[in-house]
Design a protein around this motif. Structure first.
Motif, PDB file in Angstrom:
ATOM      1  N   ARG A   1       7.241  10.056   8.150  1.00  0.00           N
ATOM      2  CA  ARG A   1       6.216   9.281   8.390  1.00  0.00           C
ATOM      3  C   ARG A   1       5.901   8.354   7.154  1.00  0.00           C
ATOM      4  N   VAL A   2       5.717   8.850   6.040  1.00  0.00           N
ATOM      5  CA  VAL A   2       5.073   8.184   4.891  1.00  0.00           C
ATOM      6  C   VAL A   2       6.299   7.116   4.491  1.00  0.00           C
TER       7      VAL A   2
ATOM      8  N   GLN B   1       6.380  14.774   7.809  1.00  0.00           N
ATOM      9  CA  GLN B   1       5.182  14.029   7.008  1.00  0.00           C
ATOM     10  C   GLN B   1       6.017  13.017   5.866  1.00  0.00           C
TER      11      GLN B   1
ATOM     12  N   ASP C   1       0.883  -1.204   0.029  1.00  0.00           N
ATOM     13  CA  ASP C   1      -0.188   0.083   0.038  1.00  0.00           C
ATOM     14  C   ASP C   1       0.893   1.489  -0.054  1.00  0.00           C
ATOM     15  N   GLU C   2       0.464   2.126  -0.791  1.00  0.00           N
ATOM     16  CA  GLU C   2       1.018   3.475  -0.813  1.00  0.00           C
ATOM     17  C   GLU C   2       0.218   4.292   0.169  1.00  0.00           C
ATOM     18  N   GLU C   3       1.123   4.958   1.136  1.00  0.00           N
ATOM     19  CA  GLU C   3       0.711   5.864   2.235  1.00  0.00           C
ATOM     20  C   GLU C   3       0.315   7.396   1.525  1.00  0.00           C
ATOM     21  N   ARG C   4      -0.467   7.820   1.868  1.00  0.00           N
ATOM     22  CA  ARG C   4      -0.953   9.178   1.486  1.00  0.00           C
ATOM     23  C   ARG C   4      -0.139  10.449   2.094  1.00  0.00           C
ATOM     24  N   ALA C   5       0.146  11.218   1.177  1.00  0.00           N
ATOM     25  CA  ALA C   5       0.994  12.283   1.757  1.00  0.00           C
ATOM     26  C   ALA C   5       0.570  13.609   1.047  1.00  0.00           C
TER      27      ALA C   5
ATOM     28  N   ARG D   1       6.361   4.249   6.933  1.00  0.00           N
ATOM     29  CA  ARG D   1       5.222   3.365   7.057  1.00  0.00           C
ATOM     30  C   ARG D   1       5.560   2.277   5.584  1.00  0.00           C
ATOM     31  N   GLU D   2       5.693   2.986   4.645  1.00  0.00           N
ATOM     32  CA  GLU D   2       5.870   2.312   3.268  1.00  0.00           C
ATOM     33  C   GLU D   2       7.179   1.233   3.623  1.00  0.00           C
TER      34      GLU D   2
END
Length: 159
Positions: A54-55, A51, A39-43, A58-59
């Motif tokens: 964080r992305v 930010q 999954d791609e994290e929203r940024a 998580r990725e």
């Protein structure tokens, strides 16, 4: 030869999906190919450093959960080594000669790859100084993998 591509995000554009399917078909005689999407994290459009971190974190966690322990792992990133198609074909050939039959390529999301993912990989590979969309990168990588196998086997392929 087993090739795994771990990539952030799903392919949205139909023309990219069609191109990817074409190269998946072309690669069948040369290798077993597996593509794993995380999954791609929203940024936000202009993420702050926090930010962005964080992305990437998580990725990176999602990628690291999928990276196999065995085999040779290659992170695709702008600061990586550069090769010609012939040079990279030689690198792949050498890996096989050393008994490595599993190669994993890792493609990050729109913000790249976390440092942890890069550290886990055995090599960093750059296709260009250009910023390329990560979805397009998957198609470009498949085309090059196909080209490398053609070069290794001494088969003709258009230039």
């Amino acid at each position: 030869m087993n090739i795994t591509i771990i990539a952030v995000g799903k392919i949205k554009e139909s023309y990219l999906r069609e191109g990817i399917k074409e190269y998946e078909k072309r690669l069948k005689p040369y290798c077993t190919l597996r593509i794993i999407e995380v999954d791609e994290e929203r940024a936000p459009d202009n993420p702050s450093p926090a930010q962005k971190e964080r992305v990437l974190k998580r990725e990176g966690e999602l990628i690291l959960a999928k990276i196999p322990r065995q085999g040779f792992k290659i992170a695709l990133c702008i600061e990586g080594e550069r090769f010609s198609s012939e040079g990279m074909a030689e690198k792949v050939k050498d890996l096989v000669l050393y008994g490595i039959s599993d190669i994993t390529f890792v493609i990050g999301g729109s913000l790249g790859l976390s440092d942890e993912v890069k550290k886990t990989c055995d090599m960093r590979l750059s296709f260009s100084d250009f910023t390329l969309p990560h979805q397009l990168m998957r198609l470009l990588l498949l085309e090059q993998i196909y080209r490398w196998f053609k070069i290794i086997r001494g088969e003709t392929y258009h230039k």
